[in-house]
Design a protein around this motif. Structure first.
Motif, PDB file in Angstrom:
ATOM      1  N   ASP A  65       0.807  -1.222   0.000  1.00  0.00           N
ATOM      2  CA  ASP A  65       0.000   0.000   0.000  1.00  0.00           C
ATOM      3  C   ASP A  65       0.841   1.274   0.000  1.00  0.00           C
ATOM      4  OD1 ASP A  65      -2.464  -1.455   0.221  1.00  0.00           O
ATOM      5  OD2 ASP A  65      -2.044  -1.737   2.354  1.00  0.00           O
ATOM      6  N   VAL A  66       1.915   1.284   0.799  1.00  0.00           N
ATOM      7  CA  VAL A  66       2.685   2.508   1.013  1.00  0.00           C
ATOM      8  C   VAL A  66       4.178   2.187   1.049  1.00  0.00           C
ATOM      9  CG1 VAL A  66       3.115   4.440   2.611  1.00  0.00           C
ATOM     10  CG2 VAL A  66       0.803   3.511   2.378  1.00  0.00           C
ATOM     11  N   VAL A  67       4.977   3.028   0.405  1.00  0.00           N
ATOM     12  CA  VAL A  67       6.431   2.958   0.549  1.00  0.00           C
ATOM     13  C   VAL A  67       6.829   4.104   1.481  1.00  0.00           C
ATOM     14  CG1 VAL A  67       8.671   3.077  -0.594  1.00  0.00           C
ATOM     15  CG2 VAL A  67       6.759   1.955  -1.733  1.00  0.00           C
ATOM     16  N   ILE A  68       7.571   3.747   2.519  1.00  0.00           N
ATOM     17  CA  ILE A  68       8.044   4.730   3.492  1.00  0.00           C
ATOM     18  C   ILE A  68       9.547   4.860   3.316  1.00  0.00           C
ATOM     19  CG2 ILE A  68       8.275   5.298   5.942  1.00  0.00           C
ATOM     20  CD1 ILE A  68       5.784   3.514   6.431  1.00  0.00           C
ATOM     21  N   GLY A  69       9.992   6.059   3.037  1.00  0.00           N
ATOM     22  CA  GLY A  69      11.419   6.322   2.884  1.00  0.00           C
ATOM     23  C   GLY A  69      11.950   7.043   4.101  1.00  0.00           C
ATOM     24  N   ILE A  70      12.995   6.499   4.676  1.00  0.00           N
ATOM     25  CA  ILE A  70      13.608   7.114   5.853  1.00  0.00           C
ATOM     26  C   ILE A  70      15.008   7.560   5.469  1.00  0.00           C
ATOM     27  CG2 ILE A  70      14.409   6.738   8.206  1.00  0.00           C
ATOM     28  CD1 ILE A  70      12.189   4.638   8.491  1.00  0.00           C
ATOM     29  N   ASN A  71      15.274   8.846   5.603  1.00  0.00           N
ATOM     30  CA  ASN A  71      16.600   9.380   5.343  1.00  0.00           C
ATOM     31  C   ASN A  71      17.197   9.809   6.680  1.00  0.00           C
ATOM     32  OD1 ASN A  71      18.841  11.067   4.709  1.00  0.00           O
ATOM     33  ND2 ASN A  71      18.048  11.224   2.623  1.00  0.00           N
ATOM     34  N   ILE A  72      18.041   8.948   7.236  1.00  0.00           N
ATOM     35  CA  ILE A  72      18.626   9.202   8.548  1.00  0.00           C
ATOM     36  C   ILE A  72      19.492  10.458   8.524  1.00  0.00           C
ATOM     37  CG2 ILE A  72      20.205   8.289  10.298  1.00  0.00           C
ATOM     38  CD1 ILE A  72      17.601   6.813  10.231  1.00  0.00           C
ATOM     39  N   PHE A  91      -0.355   9.546   7.663  1.00  0.00           N
ATOM     40  CA  PHE A  91       1.013   9.372   8.145  1.00  0.00           C
ATOM     41  C   PHE A  91       1.740  10.678   8.463  1.00  0.00           C
ATOM     42  CE2 PHE A  91       0.121   5.557   5.644  1.00  0.00           C
ATOM     43  CZ  PHE A  91       0.545   4.559   6.487  1.00  0.00           C
ATOM     44  N   ALA A  92       1.727  11.625   7.531  1.00  0.00           N
ATOM     45  CA  ALA A  92       2.583  12.800   7.670  1.00  0.00           C
ATOM     46  C   ALA A  92       2.051  13.841   8.653  1.00  0.00           C
ATOM     47  CB  ALA A  92       2.813  13.449   6.301  1.00  0.00           C
ATOM     48  N   ILE A  93       0.795  14.220   8.529  1.00  0.00           N
ATOM     49  CA  ILE A  93       0.246  15.282   9.382  1.00  0.00           C
ATOM     50  C   ILE A  93       0.296  14.904  10.862  1.00  0.00           C
ATOM     51  CG2 ILE A  93      -1.853  16.595   9.931  1.00  0.00           C
ATOM     52  CD1 ILE A  93      -2.357  16.690   6.849  1.00  0.00           C
ATOM     53  N   PRO A  94      -0.068  13.668  11.242  1.00  0.00           N
ATOM     54  CA  PRO A  94       0.058  13.307  12.662  1.00  0.00           C
ATOM     55  C   PRO A  94       1.509  13.362  13.170  1.00  0.00           C
ATOM     56  CG  PRO A  94      -1.375  11.757  11.549  1.00  0.00           C
ATOM     57  CD  PRO A  94      -0.750  12.615  10.490  1.00  0.00           C
ATOM     58  N   SER A  95       2.472  13.306  12.240  1.00  0.00           N
ATOM     59  CA  SER A  95       3.889  13.372  12.610  1.00  0.00           C
ATOM     60  C   SER A  95       4.437  14.789  12.512  1.00  0.00           C
ATOM     61  CB  SER A  95       4.704  12.445  11.698  1.00  0.00           C
ATOM     62  OG  SER A  95       4.227  11.136  11.772  1.00  0.00           O
ATOM     63  N   GLY A  96       3.559  15.763  12.280  1.00  0.00           N
ATOM     64  CA  GLY A  96       4.004  17.150  12.175  1.00  0.00           C
ATOM     65  C   GLY A  96       4.410  17.567  10.780  1.00  0.00           C
ATOM     66  N   GLY A  97       4.138  16.720   9.785  1.00  0.00           N
ATOM     67  CA  GLY A  97       4.500  17.030   8.407  1.00  0.00           C
ATOM     68  C   GLY A  97       3.295  17.427   7.585  1.00  0.00           C
ATOM     69  N   GLY A  98       3.396  17.189   6.299  1.00  0.00           N
ATOM     70  CA  GLY A  98       2.315  17.546   5.398  1.00  0.00           C
ATOM     71  C   GLY A  98       2.564  16.962   4.031  1.00  0.00           C
ATOM     72  N   GLY A  99       1.799  17.423   3.071  1.00  0.00           N
ATOM     73  CA  GLY A  99       1.981  16.950   1.711  1.00  0.00           C
ATOM     74  C   GLY A  99       0.672  16.782   0.991  1.00  0.00           C
ATOM     75  N   HIS A 100       0.654  15.822   0.117  1.00  0.00           N
ATOM     76  CA  HIS A 100      -0.492  15.562  -0.739  1.00  0.00           C
ATOM     77  C   HIS A 100      -1.020  14.153  -0.472  1.00  0.00           C
ATOM     78  CE1 HIS A 100       0.669  19.139  -2.971  1.00  0.00           C
ATOM     79  NE2 HIS A 100       1.908  18.684  -2.898  1.00  0.00           N
ATOM     80  N   MET A 101      -2.132  13.825  -1.089  1.00  0.00           N
ATOM     81  CA  MET A 101      -2.760  12.527  -0.856  1.00  0.00           C
ATOM     82  C   MET A 101      -1.820  11.361  -1.180  1.00  0.00           C
ATOM     83  SD  MET A 101      -6.399  11.225  -2.276  1.00  0.00           S
ATOM     84  CE  MET A 101      -6.996   9.597  -1.919  1.00  0.00           C
ATOM     85  N   LYS A 102      -1.092  11.442  -2.276  1.00  0.00           N
ATOM     86  CA  LYS A 102      -0.242  10.340  -2.730  1.00  0.00           C
ATOM     87  C   LYS A 102       1.231  10.496  -2.355  1.00  0.00           C
ATOM     88  CE  LYS A 102      -3.595   8.523  -5.313  1.00  0.00           C
ATOM     89  NZ  LYS A 102      -4.321   7.403  -4.829  1.00  0.00           N
ATOM     90  N   ALA A 103       1.639  11.668  -1.917  1.00  0.00           N
ATOM     91  CA  ALA A 103       3.045  11.930  -1.587  1.00  0.00           C
ATOM     92  C   ALA A 103       3.122  12.938  -0.446  1.00  0.00           C
ATOM     93  CB  ALA A 103       3.776  12.478  -2.807  1.00  0.00           C
ATOM     94  N   ALA A 104       3.777  12.529   0.631  1.00  0.00           N
ATOM     95  CA  ALA A 104       3.855  13.404   1.800  1.00  0.00           C
ATOM     96  C   ALA A 104       5.144  13.117   2.561  1.00  0.00           C
ATOM     97  CB  ALA A 104       2.643  13.174   2.705  1.00  0.00           C
ATOM     98  N   GLY A 105       5.421  13.945   3.570  1.00  0.00           N
ATOM     99  CA  GLY A 105       6.633  13.739   4.358  1.00  0.00           C
ATOM    100  C   GLY A 105       6.586  14.485   5.670  1.00  0.00           C
ATOM    101  N   ALA A 106       7.541  14.153   6.518  1.00  0.00           N
ATOM    102  CA  ALA A 106       7.654  14.790   7.834  1.00  0.00           C
ATOM    103  C   ALA A 106       9.094  14.701   8.297  1.00  0.00           C
ATOM    104  CB  ALA A 106       6.737  14.091   8.840  1.00  0.00           C
ATOM    105  N   LEU A 107       9.456  15.589   9.198  1.00  0.00           N
ATOM    106  CA  LEU A 107      10.756  15.499   9.850  1.00  0.00           C
ATOM    107  C   LEU A 107      10.659  14.486  10.978  1.00  0.00           C
ATOM    108  CD1 LEU A 107      11.809  19.251  10.077  1.00  0.00           C
ATOM    109  CD2 LEU A 107      12.690  17.506   8.518  1.00  0.00           C
ATOM    110  N   MET A 108      11.732  13.753  11.195  1.00  0.00           N
ATOM    111  CA  MET A 108      11.760  12.787  12.292  1.00  0.00           C
ATOM    112  C   MET A 108      12.145  13.500  13.579  1.00  0.00           C
ATOM    113  SD  MET A 108      13.583   9.277  11.087  1.00  0.00           S
ATOM    114  CE  MET A 108      15.009  10.029  10.364  1.00  0.00           C
ATOM    115  N   PRO A 109      11.453  13.206  14.666  1.00  0.00           N
ATOM    116  CA  PRO A 109      11.904  13.728  15.948  1.00  0.00           C
ATOM    117  C   PRO A 109      13.289  13.145  16.253  1.00  0.00           C
ATOM    118  CG  PRO A 109       9.754  12.663  16.156  1.00  0.00           C
ATOM    119  CD  PRO A 109      10.249  12.410  14.774  1.00  0.00           C
TER     120      PRO A 109
END
Length: 125
Positions: A65-72, A91-109
């Motif tokens: 369903d989803v590919v999650i990319g983590i850039n350490i 995924f993104a907004i609850p983590s403090g991020g944002g984006g679009h329906m099909k592509a989004a992101g957030a900063l890691m705490p």
């Protein structure tokens, strides 16, 4: 475009496609996240364009369903889907991020970043 620009763009696209084709899928981690079948890919430094990789991978693997990319190194998380899933909202907004329906992101705490680094180091030993 001038022909040199076009040559540069074509060479770059070919290079990215080779990197995607040669990517070792053993480096992907599959897990369920929030009820969705996800693949986690650690990104950065491998020459693979994360968005392009994600969409090609999802096309070839309809059970994911989803590919999650983590850039350490940068400390961010990216989410991509080709399904009717709002990755920004889920995924993104609850983590403090944002984006679009099909592509989004957030900063890691920083704590999550440290936890992931420890998991990687522990698995290497």
């Amino acid at each position: 475009f001038q022909s040199t620009d076009e040559d540069f763009i074509n060479a770059r696209l070919e290079s990215e496609q080779r990197a995607i084709s040669n990517f070792d899928t053993n480096l992907l981690y599959r897990m369920s996240v929030k009820g969705y079948s996800c693949i986690i890919k650690f990104s950065g430094g491998d020459g693979v364009n994360f968005s392009e990789f994600s969409y090609q991978f999802l096309e070839k693997n309809p059970d994911i369903d989803v590919v999650i990319g983590i850039n350490i190194g940068i400390g961010n998380v990216s989410f991509r889907t080709n399904k009717d899933i709002d990755v920004a909202e889920i995924f993104a907004i609850p983590s403090g991020g944002g984006g679009h329906m099909k592509a989004a992101g957030a900063l890691m705490p920083p704590t999550l970043r440290e936890e992931i680094m420890n998991m990687i180091i522990f698995n290497i030993k």
